[in-house]
Design a protein around this motif. Structure first.
Motif, mmCIF file in Angstrom:
data_model
loop_
_atom_site.group_PDB
_atom_site.id
_atom_site.type_symbol
_atom_site.label_atom_id
_atom_site.label_comp_id
_atom_site.label_asym_id
_atom_site.label_seq_id
_atom_site.Cartn_x
_atom_site.Cartn_y
_atom_site.Cartn_z
ATOM 1 N N TYR A 91 100.954 41.797 -4.407
ATOM 2 C CA TYR A 91 101.970 40.989 -3.741
ATOM 3 C C TYR A 91 102.170 39.700 -4.537
ATOM 4 C CZ TYR A 91 100.085 43.993 -0.058
ATOM 5 O OH TYR A 91 99.638 45.080 0.639
ATOM 6 N N TYR A 92 103.135 38.895 -4.078
ATOM 7 C CA TYR A 92 103.193 37.516 -4.555
ATOM 8 C C TYR A 92 103.228 36.630 -3.316
ATOM 9 C CZ TYR A 92 108.204 36.826 -3.482
ATOM 10 O OH TYR A 92 109.407 36.671 -2.838
ATOM 11 N N TYR A 93 102.955 35.341 -3.495
ATOM 12 C CA TYR A 93 102.967 34.406 -2.364
ATOM 13 C C TYR A 93 104.021 33.336 -2.632
ATOM 14 C CZ TYR A 93 101.506 30.684 0.845
ATOM 15 O OH TYR A 93 101.488 29.717 1.820
ATOM 16 N N ARG A 94 104.840 33.097 -1.662
ATOM 17 C CA ARG A 94 105.788 31.975 -1.760
ATOM 18 C C ARG A 94 106.135 31.518 -0.357
ATOM 19 N NH1 ARG A 94 109.672 30.010 -5.653
ATOM 20 N NH2 ARG A 94 111.468 29.045 -4.650
ATOM 21 N N ASP A 95 106.044 30.222 -0.127
ATOM 22 C CA ASP A 95 106.403 29.719 1.200
ATOM 23 C C ASP A 95 107.718 28.951 1.144
ATOM 24 O OD1 ASP A 95 105.808 27.178 0.189
ATOM 25 O OD2 ASP A 95 103.789 27.141 1.048
ATOM 26 N N LYS A 96 108.120 28.435 2.293
ATOM 27 C CA LYS A 96 109.427 27.770 2.378
ATOM 28 C C LYS A 96 109.469 26.460 1.592
ATOM 29 C CE LYS A 96 111.716 30.508 5.366
ATOM 30 N NZ LYS A 96 110.751 31.476 5.836
ATOM 31 N N TYR A 152 109.248 46.761 -7.070
ATOM 32 C CA TYR A 152 109.286 45.468 -6.382
ATOM 33 C C TYR A 152 107.877 44.966 -6.094
ATOM 34 C CZ TYR A 152 114.187 46.606 -5.472
ATOM 35 O OH TYR A 152 115.509 46.929 -5.617
ATOM 36 N N LEU A 153 107.745 43.662 -6.128
ATOM 37 C CA LEU A 153 106.547 42.999 -5.633
ATOM 38 C C LEU A 153 106.956 42.319 -4.336
ATOM 39 C CD1 LEU A 153 103.812 42.961 -7.058
ATOM 40 C CD2 LEU A 153 104.309 40.649 -7.845
ATOM 41 N N HIS A 154 106.364 42.750 -3.236
ATOM 42 C CA HIS A 154 106.736 42.179 -1.939
ATOM 43 C C HIS A 154 105.888 40.950 -1.656
ATOM 44 C CE1 HIS A 154 109.535 45.332 -0.722
ATOM 45 N NE2 HIS A 154 108.759 46.138 -1.415
ATOM 46 N N PRO A 155 106.431 40.011 -0.874
ATOM 47 C CA PRO A 155 105.660 38.805 -0.573
ATOM 48 C C PRO A 155 104.464 39.124 0.323
ATOM 49 C CG PRO A 155 107.744 38.798 0.624
ATOM 50 C CD PRO A 155 107.790 39.968 -0.291
ATOM 51 N N TYR A 156 103.353 38.461 0.058
ATOM 52 C CA TYR A 156 102.179 38.652 0.904
ATOM 53 C C TYR A 156 102.449 38.019 2.253
ATOM 54 C CZ TYR A 156 97.519 38.476 2.777
ATOM 55 O OH TYR A 156 96.431 38.638 3.603
#
Length: 407
Positions: A331-336, A261-265
């Motif tokens: 990690y990866y980055y994703r916002d709402k 898994y890559l968890h969100p930063y």
């Protein structure tokens, strides 16, 4: 079969001088035993495998006698089948204090780690071997992937330049040693056998109640979502199982070293971020087999080409760390608002944002999202677009263009 030199050999040789127990974990057929047996050549180290049912029975029923018969220095293969050995290995280590006395391999990573933590804390070096990396395929030197100009320039010298077709050929065939070495020329036949011979058997070791056909549907549903945020409900629906089963079976795939898994930063200054991890397979050849692509050409022009390409790049970057004996902080980055950065590397107190694209002509619009990290308390450093451009370049002083063949 020609032997493929593995980068982890250097690490094993180093920690053998420092630790009494070395444990090499990783999925089936990635070459753990082959690598260690190569390193054993010309030494007096013995070898025993717990795939042998007689040896396994003895190790479980009388571990003390087992270790009297198989004295160190010894390589014990597939040690997860007899966790009873760990306490006796500890006693031997505490009595003799001999560096490199025990080399162990195991294919069930987390189950193994629990036994190791309980019995061998402070006495064991735990290493992970993955399928063959790009650098190992061409005999290049491997260092953990970083977005630093000097390191990236050095990578150019011992990699082999590849075009888009060549990269998709590599993605399609996969990176298992038997395929890379040419022992098995047909990757589809190899993965069919791999699933039925190894994965199915190991899955049943971990959970008796698994129906083979349902599990094949399940792992296919997971492969179809590689590079995406985990949606347990959708995977369960496609596999015709309940969500609890789907969660448990994802845990088994992770335990067997097939997925990660890559968890969100996340950072206390960054709000409104998603919390769901993204799912990746270590080996894209298995993904291509499960999702039924008939050739590299159809994959390259198919609907999943972007997702599988991203999976390949993330897995290759992860391999550069694991095969050097280091833990990757990825990690990866994703916002709402659905603004996303494909990959964020954290090291030495900075963040490196990375976008992964199939394009061979990336533009400045791709780096705009990197500014999302500027609100983090950890400073942002150089960024990169990893893509199909044939040569190493730059968008500006802060953002590089890195060809996929250079990872």
């Amino acid at each position: 079969m020609s032997y493929i030199k593995r980068n982890l050999e250097k690490v094993v040789s180093q920690v053998t001088k420092e630790y009494p127990v070395i444990l090499v974990t990783g999925p089936r057929q990635v070459g753990k035993t082959t690598m260690l047996q190569k390193l054993m050549e010309g030494t007096d180290r013995g070898y025993v495998t717990l795939d042998d049912l007689n040896e396994r029975t003895l190790a479980k029923s009388d571990p003390e006698l087992f270790l009297q018969l198989h004295k160190p220095p010894i390589l014990i293969d597939e040690v997860q089948y007899a966790p009873e050995l760990f306490a006796y290995i500890k006693m031997n280590v505490d009595k003799n204090h001999e560096p490199g006395a025990f080399w162990l391999t195991g294919s069930q990573v987390f189950k193994l780690m629990r036994g190791v933590r309980e019995s061998l804390a402070g006495r064991v070096a735990v290493l992970s071997l993955t399928a063959v990396s790009q650098a190992e395929m061409v005999g290049g030197e491997m260092e953990p992937f970083t977005v630093e100009r000097e390191a990236l320039t050095a990578r150019k010298t011992d990699r082999v330049e590849m075009d888009t077709r060549g990269i998709f050929e590599r993605i399609y065939k996969g990176s298992m040693p038997a395929i890379v070495s040419g022992t098995n020329s047909n990757s589809q036949i190899f993965y069919s056998s791999y699933l039925s011979t190894y994965v199915e058997r190991d899955v049943k070791e971990l959970s008796d109640a698994i129906d083979s056909l349902k599990f094949l549907r399940f792992i296919t549903a997971a492969a179809a979502r590689c590079g995406q945020m985990v949606n347990v409900a959708e995977i369960a629906r496609d596999a015709e199982i309940n969500q609890t089963q789907a969660k448990d079976w994802l845990g088994i795939l992770e335990t067997l070293g097939i997925i990660f898994y890559l968890h969100p930063y996340s950072n206390n200054l960054l709000k409104r971020l998603v919390k769901t991890p993204k799912l990746y397979f270590y080996d894209t050849g298995l993904v291509c087999y499960l999702t039924k692509w008939s050739s590299a050409e159809t994959l390259e022009s198919g609907a999943m080409n972007g997702a599988i390409l991203e999976n390949y790049v993330v897995a290759e970057i992860r391999k550069t760390y694991l095969n050097c004996g280091k833990e990757p902080y990825m990690y990866y980055y994703r916002d709402k608002d659905a603004k996303e950065i494909d990959l964020v590397l954290e090291h030495d107190g900075v963040l490196n944002p990375i976008e992964i694209k199939k394009t061979s002509n990336p533009g400045t619009e791709l780096i705009k999202v990197f500014g999302l990290l500027d609100r983090s308390s950890t400073p942002r450093s150089k960024g990169a677009i990893v893509c199909m451009k044939p040569g190493f370049g730059a968008i500006d002083r802060e953002n590089y263009i890195v060809p996929i063949w250079m990872i």
